[in-house]
Enzyme design. Structure first.
Site, PDB file in Angstrom:
ATOM      1  N   HIS A  89     -37.765 -54.279 -55.745  1.00  0.00           N
ATOM      2  CA  HIS A  89     -37.250 -54.528 -57.094  1.00  0.00           C
ATOM      3  C   HIS A  89     -35.837 -55.090 -56.933  1.00  0.00           C
ATOM      4  CE1 HIS A  89     -40.222 -51.159 -58.185  1.00  0.00           C
ATOM      5  NE2 HIS A  89     -40.753 -52.319 -58.531  1.00  0.00           N
ATOM      6  N   GLU A 144     -32.437 -53.168 -57.727  1.00  0.00           N
ATOM      7  CA  GLU A 144     -32.169 -51.860 -57.119  1.00  0.00           C
ATOM      8  C   GLU A 144     -31.377 -52.134 -55.839  1.00  0.00           C
ATOM      9  OE1 GLU A 144     -35.945 -49.811 -56.906  1.00  0.00           O
ATOM     10  OE2 GLU A 144     -36.291 -50.068 -59.060  1.00  0.00           O
ATOM     11  N   ASN A 194     -44.433 -53.951 -56.690  1.00  0.00           N
ATOM     12  CA  ASN A 194     -44.840 -52.641 -56.188  1.00  0.00           C
ATOM     13  C   ASN A 194     -46.116 -52.116 -56.852  1.00  0.00           C
ATOM     14  OD1 ASN A 194     -44.133 -50.701 -54.242  1.00  0.00           O
ATOM     15  ND2 ASN A 194     -43.319 -49.317 -55.805  1.00  0.00           N
ATOM     16  N   HIS A 210     -35.758 -47.785 -52.699  1.00  0.00           N
ATOM     17  CA  HIS A 210     -35.674 -47.939 -54.153  1.00  0.00           C
ATOM     18  C   HIS A 210     -34.522 -47.126 -54.725  1.00  0.00           C
ATOM     19  CE1 HIS A 210     -39.586 -49.985 -54.927  1.00  0.00           C
ATOM     20  NE2 HIS A 210     -39.913 -49.408 -53.777  1.00  0.00           N
ATOM     21  N   GLU A 260     -36.440 -43.062 -52.604  1.00  0.00           N
ATOM     22  CA  GLU A 260     -35.937 -43.282 -53.968  1.00  0.00           C
ATOM     23  C   GLU A 260     -34.657 -42.466 -54.121  1.00  0.00           C
ATOM     24  OE1 GLU A 260     -36.576 -45.184 -57.482  1.00  0.00           O
ATOM     25  OE2 GLU A 260     -38.499 -44.712 -56.548  1.00  0.00           O
TER      26      GLU A 260
END
Length: 313
Positions: free
Chosen positions: A21, A24, A70, A116, A178
């Site tokens: 992404h 990010e 994703n 992420h 994440e």
């Protein structure tokens, strides 16, 4: 060797994905740094490849160009005939599958770490796709122990309808990393430091495993996805209530039936229904407004792993 010990093949090829992404930025920044200077991610006998997965989205600092990269690593999208008419991310997925996969082939990478950020208050989170994977449970146990006292949570997305076709899923061992909270398009030094440490400990684990270290049986606490919860909506389909202040930033904390969840603009509180305690994650995640997801409910479980060692030793 006892029945509590499993011999696993040594790890040879590892990829670190940033920019799946494009807004990010921690993964983008770290991967770009490692492409210029890979000293800190090198380990003896291990190929570690940093890679920007969605360069066009990174360039525009947006989540994606045509669709979410994703979510398109399913057989249907990976099997589509290549053409300029395909969404950019589907074409990119096919390229990534050729470079790092294909899934379940001898050429596929052993491990892919996909980096992420979330706008939710989730701290350090490891995303697990398979509850029976001894190797990854052992790795996650090692990372959690190494990061302590900093908490590190494990989010299990194993679910017949809610699991999605991730960019990392072409590897034998897919690992989602994440870290948040961090706004989209922003870099925070504390978040970057945490993600950097997670990768360091993961690579140290792989190195120790390859060198012959035996890891005894272990157990980890995980949060397994149960359900995604949408915002309350009006007849036009527009959001009619927002995340309640008492739920905001309370990722991983127990949420009981009757606890406040949403708040309407005329001041009405909407409580949690049902009859069981849940643990919310991705609370008020910015990227999930378009996915109609206010938060996800999880349940807390313990996963056990057998002891592991490299089959070469």
């Amino acid at each position: 060797m006892t029945s509590c010990q499993v011999a696993e093949d040594p790890i040879k090829k590892v990829a670190i994905f940033g920019g799946t992404h494009g807004n990010e930025l921690t993964g983008v920044f770290l991967v770009k740094h490692w492409l210029e200077n890979n000293t800190e991610i090198q380990r003896t006998g291990l190929e570690v490849k940093p890679f920007i997965t969605n360069p066009r989205a990174v360039e525009k600092c947006t989540r994606y160009i045509d669709c979410d990269l994703n979510r398109v690593f399913d057989p249907e999208n990976l099997g589509k005939r290549m053409s300029e008419d395909l969404p950019y991310e589907v074409r990119r997925a096919q390229e990534i599958s050729r470079l790092f996969g294909p899934k379940d082939s001898e050429d596929s990478y052993d491990i892919i770490f996909d980096l992420h950020n979330t706008t939710s208050n989730m701290g350090c989170t490891l995303i697990l796709e398979d509850s029976r994977n001894d190797f990854l449970i052992q790795m996650f146990h090692y990372i959690k122990t190494s990061l302590a006292p900093l908490p590190c949570y494990v989010y299990l997305i194993e679910h017949p309808s809610l699991k999605y076709a991730t960019t990392r899923s072409i590897a034998k061992y897919p690992v989602g990393i994440e870290v948040g909270p961090q706004p989209q398009g922003v870099l925070r030094a504390d978040i970057l430091d945490q993600m950097r440490k997670m990768i360091k400990h993961a690579l140290d684990f792989i190195h120790n495993f390859n060198e012959g270290k035996e890891f005894p049986p272990c157990a980890i606490e995980v949060y397994k996805i149960m359900e995604k919860v949408d915002y309350p909506r009006n007849e036009s389909g527009e959001i009619a209530a927002i995340i309640h202040p008492k739920l905001q930033d309370q990722d991983w904390k127990p949420l009981h039936p009757g606890d406040p969840v949403f708040l309407t603009l005329d001041g009405k509180t909407i409580p949690l229904g049902g009859d069981c305690t849940v643990y919310p994650v991705f609370v008020n995640e910015a990227a999930y407004y378009e996915k109609k997801e206010a938060f996800a409910k999880t349940t807390k479980l313990t996963l056990n792993a057998k002891g592991i060692h490299s089959s070469l030793h």
